[in-house]
Write a protein that holds these residues in place. Sequence first.
Motif, mmCIF file in Angstrom:
data_model
loop_
_atom_site.group_PDB
_atom_site.id
_atom_site.type_symbol
_atom_site.label_atom_id
_atom_site.label_comp_id
_atom_site.label_asym_id
_atom_site.label_seq_id
_atom_site.Cartn_x
_atom_site.Cartn_y
_atom_site.Cartn_z
ATOM 1 N N VAL A 1 32.053 65.288 62.754
ATOM 2 C CA VAL A 1 32.815 66.461 63.206
ATOM 3 C C VAL A 1 34.190 66.466 62.541
ATOM 4 N N TYR A 2 34.818 65.300 62.496
ATOM 5 C CA TYR A 2 36.138 65.185 61.858
ATOM 6 C C TYR A 2 36.064 65.641 60.402
ATOM 7 N N GLU A 3 35.081 65.157 59.681
ATOM 8 C CA GLU A 3 35.001 65.493 58.250
ATOM 9 C C GLU A 3 34.687 66.967 58.030
ATOM 10 N N THR A 4 33.890 67.529 58.928
ATOM 11 C CA THR A 4 33.591 68.963 58.820
ATOM 12 C C THR A 4 34.861 69.788 59.010
ATOM 13 N N SER B 1 39.574 77.364 68.010
ATOM 14 C CA SER B 1 38.997 77.444 69.345
ATOM 15 C C SER B 1 37.930 76.372 69.528
ATOM 16 N N VAL B 2 38.148 75.532 70.540
ATOM 17 C CA VAL B 2 37.175 74.470 70.819
ATOM 18 C C VAL B 2 35.818 75.078 71.171
ATOM 19 N N ASP B 3 35.832 76.138 71.965
ATOM 20 C CA ASP B 3 34.572 76.776 72.371
ATOM 21 C C ASP B 3 33.810 77.322 71.168
ATOM 22 N N ALA B 4 34.550 77.934 70.253
ATOM 23 C CA ALA B 4 33.891 78.478 69.054
ATOM 24 C C ALA B 4 33.280 77.350 68.226
ATOM 25 N N LEU B 5 33.985 76.218 68.157
ATOM 26 C CA LEU B 5 33.463 75.086 67.389
ATOM 27 C C LEU B 5 32.223 74.493 68.049
ATOM 28 N N VAL B 6 32.210 74.480 69.377
ATOM 29 C CA VAL B 6 31.029 73.997 70.100
ATOM 30 C C VAL B 6 29.812 74.811 69.669
ATOM 31 N N ARG B 7 30.000 76.130 69.602
ATOM 32 C CA ARG B 7 28.876 76.997 69.200
ATOM 33 C C ARG B 7 28.533 76.796 67.722
ATOM 34 N N PRO C 1 33.341 65.238 70.982
ATOM 35 C CA PRO C 1 33.674 64.851 69.597
ATOM 36 C C PRO C 1 34.636 65.842 68.917
ATOM 37 N N ILE C 2 34.590 67.098 69.345
ATOM 38 C CA ILE C 2 35.506 68.090 68.757
ATOM 39 C C ILE C 2 36.943 67.791 69.170
#
Length: 237
Positions: free
Chosen positions: A32-35, A52-58, A66-67
């Motif tokens: 996740v970090y590298e992405t 947005s954490v929520d957007a990244l979750v999706r 991990p985000i």
Amino acid sequence: MSNTIKADRFARAAEPDKRLRIARRTSLGDEVYETLLAQLVSLRIPPNARISVDALVRELGVSQTPIRAALIRLENEGLVVKTHNVGYSAAPMPSRDKFEQIYDLRLLLEPYAAEQACQKLGDVARGELAELALAMTEPEPEDAERAYGKFALHDAKFHALIATQSGNLLVAEALARSYAHSHLFRLRYHAAATEGAVEEHAKIISAMAAADPSGAHAAMEEHIVRSRARWRPYFVE
Ligand SMILES: [Zn+2]
């Protein structure tokens, strides 16, 4: 030069690099970090943009944990900032002063790191350095931004490897922070970047191959001085 962020063009540059995926370590947190790092470096997430954490979750199909861990790590490296009641956003572009500070720091530490690394370099690291230097000379048929995105990541790895091989973890950490800042502007002005760097890297490699610490020191110093001169015109503030 226009400060407009050409989001579409940079979005193309930010497509996942399959070679990076293959090289990934196994931890989900690292992935996740590298992405996220790749998205920031390529300006797919442009400076000041909200994250947005929520957007990244999706988008990434992973949980918040991990985000959030990756965002904390990126915050420590200066690539993202956390604002009360707003959340995370990409760090702003460095100012001219910051630019000068980054290069002052690099100039103080990197020639030293190269000199030390030259004396401590193992065969594995020596091979990796040569591979990275070679990767930066490979012609890229793709568009310039994407090609430069790869160049920038290889260059960062090249310098980080020399820093860690110096054996001084504090030096390596300080430089890692400064690279994080410099990534943000380097990709934006990619056109000026690769010229000269390839030759300068080759000098560093050959000093190391010749087990010549003072030569490695001088070659790295020359590289940083020239790199600074290449970038300075873009910081006219
Ligand atoms: Zn370099």
